[in-house]
Design a protein around this motif. Sequence first.
Motif, PDB file in Angstrom:
ATOM      1  N   LEU B  50       0.889  -1.212  -0.062  1.00 33.70           N
ATOM      2  CA  LEU B  50      -0.019  -0.001  -0.192  1.00 33.70           C
ATOM      3  C   LEU B  50       1.076   1.186   0.074  1.00 33.70           C
ATOM      4  CD1 LEU B  50      -2.990  -1.128   2.598  1.00 33.70           C
ATOM      5  CD2 LEU B  50      -3.157  -0.643   0.014  1.00 33.70           C
ATOM      6  N   MET B  51       2.017   1.142   0.626  1.00 32.05           N
ATOM      7  CA  MET B  51       2.809   2.133   0.733  1.00 32.05           C
ATOM      8  C   MET B  51       3.475   2.285  -0.660  1.00 32.05           C
ATOM      9  SD  MET B  51       4.908   1.384   4.182  1.00 32.05           S
ATOM     10  CE  MET B  51       6.777   1.977   3.557  1.00 32.05           C
ATOM     11  N   GLU B  52       3.798   1.534  -1.331  1.00 30.00           N
ATOM     12  CA  GLU B  52       4.198   1.832  -2.887  1.00 30.00           C
ATOM     13  C   GLU B  52       3.243   2.433  -3.486  1.00 30.00           C
ATOM     14  OE1 GLU B  52       6.144  -1.855  -3.916  1.00 30.00           O
ATOM     15  OE2 GLU B  52       7.657  -1.490  -2.400  1.00 30.00           O
ATOM     16  N   GLU B  53       2.156   1.848  -3.499  1.00 30.19           N
ATOM     17  CA  GLU B  53       0.933   2.519  -4.216  1.00 30.19           C
ATOM     18  C   GLU B  53       0.776   4.090  -4.063  1.00 30.19           C
ATOM     19  OE1 GLU B  53      -2.156  -1.273  -4.447  1.00 30.19           O
ATOM     20  OE2 GLU B  53      -3.121   0.804  -3.940  1.00 30.19           O
ATOM     21  N   ASP B  54       0.724   4.338  -2.588  1.00 23.08           N
ATOM     22  CA  ASP B  54       0.572   5.676  -2.246  1.00 23.08           C
ATOM     23  C   ASP B  54       1.763   6.609  -2.757  1.00 23.08           C
ATOM     24  OD1 ASP B  54      -0.685   4.577   0.962  1.00 23.08           O
ATOM     25  OD2 ASP B  54      -1.859   4.841  -0.772  1.00 23.08           O
ATOM     26  N   GLU B  55       2.971   6.153  -2.701  1.00 19.48           N
ATOM     27  CA  GLU B  55       4.162   6.841  -3.494  1.00 19.48           C
ATOM     28  C   GLU B  55       3.553   6.997  -4.834  1.00 19.48           C
ATOM     29  OE1 GLU B  55       7.139   7.463  -0.404  1.00 19.48           O
ATOM     30  OE2 GLU B  55       7.438   7.808  -2.437  1.00 19.48           O
ATOM     31  N   LYS B  56       3.145   6.299  -5.559  1.00 19.76           N
ATOM     32  CA  LYS B  56       2.786   6.332  -6.935  1.00 19.76           C
ATOM     33  C   LYS B  56       1.890   7.652  -7.128  1.00 19.76           C
ATOM     34  CE  LYS B  56       3.730   2.044  -9.474  1.00 19.76           C
ATOM     35  NZ  LYS B  56       2.917   1.066  -9.486  1.00 19.76           N
ATOM     36  N   ARG B  57       0.872   7.610  -6.117  1.00 21.73           N
ATOM     37  CA  ARG B  57      -0.179   8.394  -6.313  1.00 21.73           C
ATOM     38  C   ARG B  57       0.119   9.918  -6.099  1.00 21.73           C
ATOM     39  NH1 ARG B  57      -5.426   7.221  -4.946  1.00 21.73           N
ATOM     40  NH2 ARG B  57      -4.933   5.291  -4.625  1.00 21.73           N
ATOM     41  N   LYS B  59       3.223  11.008  -6.552  1.00 22.78           N
ATOM     42  CA  LYS B  59       4.176  11.418  -7.831  1.00 22.78           C
ATOM     43  C   LYS B  59       3.305  11.605  -8.950  1.00 22.78           C
ATOM     44  CE  LYS B  59       8.033   9.686  -5.153  1.00 22.78           C
ATOM     45  NZ  LYS B  59       9.035   8.504  -5.236  1.00 22.78           N
ATOM     46  N   ASN B  60       2.039  11.485  -9.147  1.00 24.36           N
ATOM     47  CA  ASN B  60       1.421  11.628 -10.145  1.00 24.36           C
ATOM     48  C   ASN B  60       0.773  12.770 -10.454  1.00 24.36           C
ATOM     49  OD1 ASN B  60      -1.005  11.463 -11.941  1.00 24.36           O
ATOM     50  ND2 ASN B  60      -0.550   9.507 -12.626  1.00 24.36           N
ATOM     51  N   SER B  61       1.053  13.650 -11.116  1.00 27.10           N
ATOM     52  CA  SER B  61       0.863  15.147 -11.151  1.00 27.10           C
ATOM     53  C   SER B  61      -0.923  15.195 -11.458  1.00 27.10           C
ATOM     54  CB  SER B  61       1.336  15.955 -12.006  1.00 27.10           C
ATOM     55  OG  SER B  61       1.250  15.730 -13.367  1.00 27.10           O
ATOM     56  N   PHE B  62      -1.293  14.314 -11.994  1.00 25.97           N
ATOM     57  CA  PHE B  62      -2.957  14.574 -12.142  1.00 25.97           C
ATOM     58  C   PHE B  62      -3.879  14.028 -11.229  1.00 25.97           C
ATOM     59  CE2 PHE B  62      -6.959  14.671 -14.331  1.00 25.97           C
ATOM     60  CZ  PHE B  62      -7.540  13.421 -13.962  1.00 25.97           C
ATOM     61  N   LEU B  63      -3.234  13.082 -10.344  1.00 24.00           N
ATOM     62  CA  LEU B  63      -4.027  12.657  -8.976  1.00 24.00           C
ATOM     63  C   LEU B  63      -3.686  13.624  -8.239  1.00 24.00           C
ATOM     64  CD1 LEU B  63      -3.344   8.668  -8.947  1.00 24.00           C
ATOM     65  CD2 LEU B  63      -5.640  10.060  -9.232  1.00 24.00           C
ATOM     66  N   TYR B  64      -2.521  14.138  -8.206  1.00 26.07           N
ATOM     67  CA  TYR B  64      -2.107  15.554  -7.080  1.00 26.07           C
ATOM     68  C   TYR B  64      -3.329  16.394  -7.198  1.00 26.07           C
ATOM     69  CZ  TYR B  64      -0.543  19.811  -5.647  1.00 26.07           C
ATOM     70  OH  TYR B  64      -0.241  21.105  -5.021  1.00 26.07           O
ATOM     71  N   SER B  65      -3.535  16.774  -8.495  1.00 26.66           N
ATOM     72  CA  SER B  65      -4.461  17.906  -8.392  1.00 26.66           C
ATOM     73  C   SER B  65      -5.911  17.449  -8.155  1.00 26.66           C
ATOM     74  CB  SER B  65      -4.615  18.531  -9.813  1.00 26.66           C
ATOM     75  OG  SER B  65      -4.117  17.662 -11.012  1.00 26.66           O
ATOM     76  N   LEU B  66      -6.395  16.442  -8.210  1.00 28.31           N
ATOM     77  CA  LEU B  66      -7.643  15.669  -7.853  1.00 28.31           C
ATOM     78  C   LEU B  66      -7.560  15.731  -6.318  1.00 28.31           C
ATOM     79  CD1 LEU B  66      -8.671  12.365  -9.695  1.00 28.31           C
ATOM     80  CD2 LEU B  66      -9.952  14.602  -9.658  1.00 28.31           C
ATOM     81  N   THR B  67      -6.549  15.137  -5.906  1.00 28.99           N
ATOM     82  CA  THR B  67      -6.456  15.037  -4.285  1.00 28.99           C
ATOM     83  C   THR B  67      -6.429  16.369  -3.698  1.00 28.99           C
ATOM     84  OG1 THR B  67      -5.199  13.241  -4.874  1.00 28.99           O
ATOM     85  CG2 THR B  67      -5.229  13.822  -2.500  1.00 28.99           C
ATOM     86  N   GLU B 160       9.225  16.409  -7.804  1.00 29.21           N
ATOM     87  CA  GLU B 160       8.442  17.921  -7.892  1.00 29.21           C
ATOM     88  C   GLU B 160       7.070  17.505  -7.560  1.00 29.21           C
ATOM     89  OE1 GLU B 160       9.612  19.908 -11.392  1.00 29.21           O
ATOM     90  OE2 GLU B 160       8.145  21.164 -10.852  1.00 29.21           O
ATOM     91  N   ASN B 161       6.488  16.491  -7.925  1.00 29.80           N
ATOM     92  CA  ASN B 161       5.142  16.329  -7.609  1.00 29.80           C
ATOM     93  C   ASN B 161       4.789  15.961  -6.221  1.00 29.80           C
ATOM     94  OD1 ASN B 161       4.062  16.878 -10.231  1.00 29.80           O
ATOM     95  ND2 ASN B 161       4.154  14.824 -10.976  1.00 29.80           N
ATOM     96  N   TYR B 162       5.761  14.876  -5.947  1.00 32.29           N
ATOM     97  CA  TYR B 162       5.824  14.567  -4.251  1.00 32.29           C
ATOM     98  C   TYR B 162       5.831  15.908  -3.416  1.00 32.29           C
ATOM     99  CZ  TYR B 162       6.899  11.702  -0.066  1.00 32.29           C
ATOM    100  OH  TYR B 162       7.166  11.298   0.992  1.00 32.29           O
ATOM    101  N   TYR B 163       6.778  16.653  -3.814  1.00 32.48           N
ATOM    102  CA  TYR B 163       7.188  17.764  -2.900  1.00 32.48           C
ATOM    103  C   TYR B 163       5.955  18.765  -2.759  1.00 32.48           C
ATOM    104  CZ  TYR B 163      10.160  21.108  -0.723  1.00 32.48           C
ATOM    105  OH  TYR B 163      10.882  22.217   0.246  1.00 32.48           O
ATOM    106  N   LYS B 164       5.226  18.866  -4.102  1.00 32.56           N
ATOM    107  CA  LYS B 164       4.254  19.879  -4.218  1.00 32.56           C
ATOM    108  C   LYS B 164       3.185  19.484  -3.475  1.00 32.56           C
ATOM    109  CE  LYS B 164       2.333  23.487  -6.779  1.00 32.56           C
ATOM    110  NZ  LYS B 164       2.721  24.734  -7.498  1.00 32.56           N
ATOM    111  N   TYR B 165       3.055  18.076  -3.600  1.00 27.36           N
ATOM    112  CA  TYR B 165       1.650  17.464  -2.931  1.00 27.36           C
ATOM    113  C   TYR B 165       1.707  17.562  -1.434  1.00 27.36           C
ATOM    114  CZ  TYR B 165      -1.286  13.308  -1.940  1.00 27.36           C
ATOM    115  OH  TYR B 165      -2.300  12.408  -1.278  1.00 27.36           O
ATOM    116  N   HIS B 166       2.857  17.651  -0.945  1.00 25.75           N
ATOM    117  CA  HIS B 166       3.020  17.443   0.587  1.00 25.75           C
ATOM    118  C   HIS B 166       3.415  18.971   1.347  1.00 25.75           C
ATOM    119  CE1 HIS B 166       3.361  13.044   0.002  1.00 25.75           C
ATOM    120  NE2 HIS B 166       2.653  13.073   0.810  1.00 25.75           N
TER     121      HIS B 166
END
Lengths: 207, 207
Positions: B50-57, B59-67, B160-166
């Motif tokens: 699950l951790m690996e799935e969440d990392e992917k999430r 790092k995905n910029s489209f999902l970032y904007s959804l979330t 970049e996405n991961y950093y911006k996400y958090h």
Amino acid sequence: MRSNIITISREFGSGGRLVGRQLAEKLGYKYYDKNLLDEISVENGFSRELMEEDEKRAKNSFLYSLTNAFGAAGYGPDTLSINERFFIAQFEYITRLAESGEKCVIVGRCADYVLREFKNNTDIFIYAPYEDRIKRAVDDYGVDPKDAENMLEEVDKARENYYKYHTGRKWGTHTNYHMSINSGYMQIDDIVDMIIEFLDKRVYFDE
Amino acid sequence: MRSNIITISREFGSGGRLVGRQLAEKLGYKYYDKNLLDEISVENGFSRELMEEDEKRAKNSFLYSLTNAFGAAGYGPDTLSINERFFIAQFEYITRLAESGEKCVIVGRCADYVLREFKNNTDIFIYAPYEDRIKRAVDDYGVDPKDAENMLEEVDKARENYYKYHTGRKWGTHTNYHMSINSGYMQIDDIVDMIIEFLDKRVYFDE
């Protein structure tokens, strides 16, 4: 240490000019900034008044986009205003400094971009936290406290525009420089020593 | 030298992780990166899958904007997925390291942002010219040459996405760090020495 030229780019109020001056002194290098380069231009026949107008033009983002449009429409050197000739002359002067092997520190003037083909120059970016820059502007540069906020914003915006106008690149981006130092955490002479440390430790290329 | 924690943020292929590891060794500090922090999370009961799935999430910029949209719409902690709980747990772990006075080097994981309220930590950004990073990826990381270009782009985009996400901040911007060093011009151990020089020279605050 084989950098003949060290370029210093800096945020307003970060102490970058002071770093540049002290670095030149410590290395026994010449020091160049806008003031000196403008003096040289005036000696070479440019009108100080027109130069100042042209500086303003390059630092105004609206006019930048207008001028860029004219450039893109194919207006050649014959249609260059004093504007362009003045800047080109300064950039050529900086290039000749490098070609002649002159040892110097250059603050500002897009020197990092002008000299981008010279492999052994070192490019440094100095910045600082906002409050530190306000404090330096007021305490050291004599800026009126009620003007300080606006001045910080305007001067750096002008620098960004000027840089973009002449280079097409984004001022302050880490990829432009070998090292960026936040001056809010160190004395000026320690920053100078860090830069000299970098100059001594870095690899150099056969040119 | 009073930084208990040094955070290293880095471009893929810049040697930043190596810098972090050698810095920790030279200072006699502990070393933390994603691998170790993930181990700790698994020990604390999180599912690696699950951790690996969440990392992917993240790092995905489209999902970032959804979330982000969901977050802005006011969904509170009860609606947090494992996603959020895993990241929050890691960030809390990093915060506890700082509160406990643990001496360590942390590579990545938005640690510079997580620990932004701790005044005496030092945050470093390591980057390098594109060609140097391709070379390191191929020679040192065993990346297939025909995959190297894409990998560089994807890993850094993900960071970049991961950093911006958090954090809501832009990864790599100079204002996030005390110093940024272009590793394309120095040996790794010289970069480590430069950082130690900074740690020794910088001013510290009473906390």
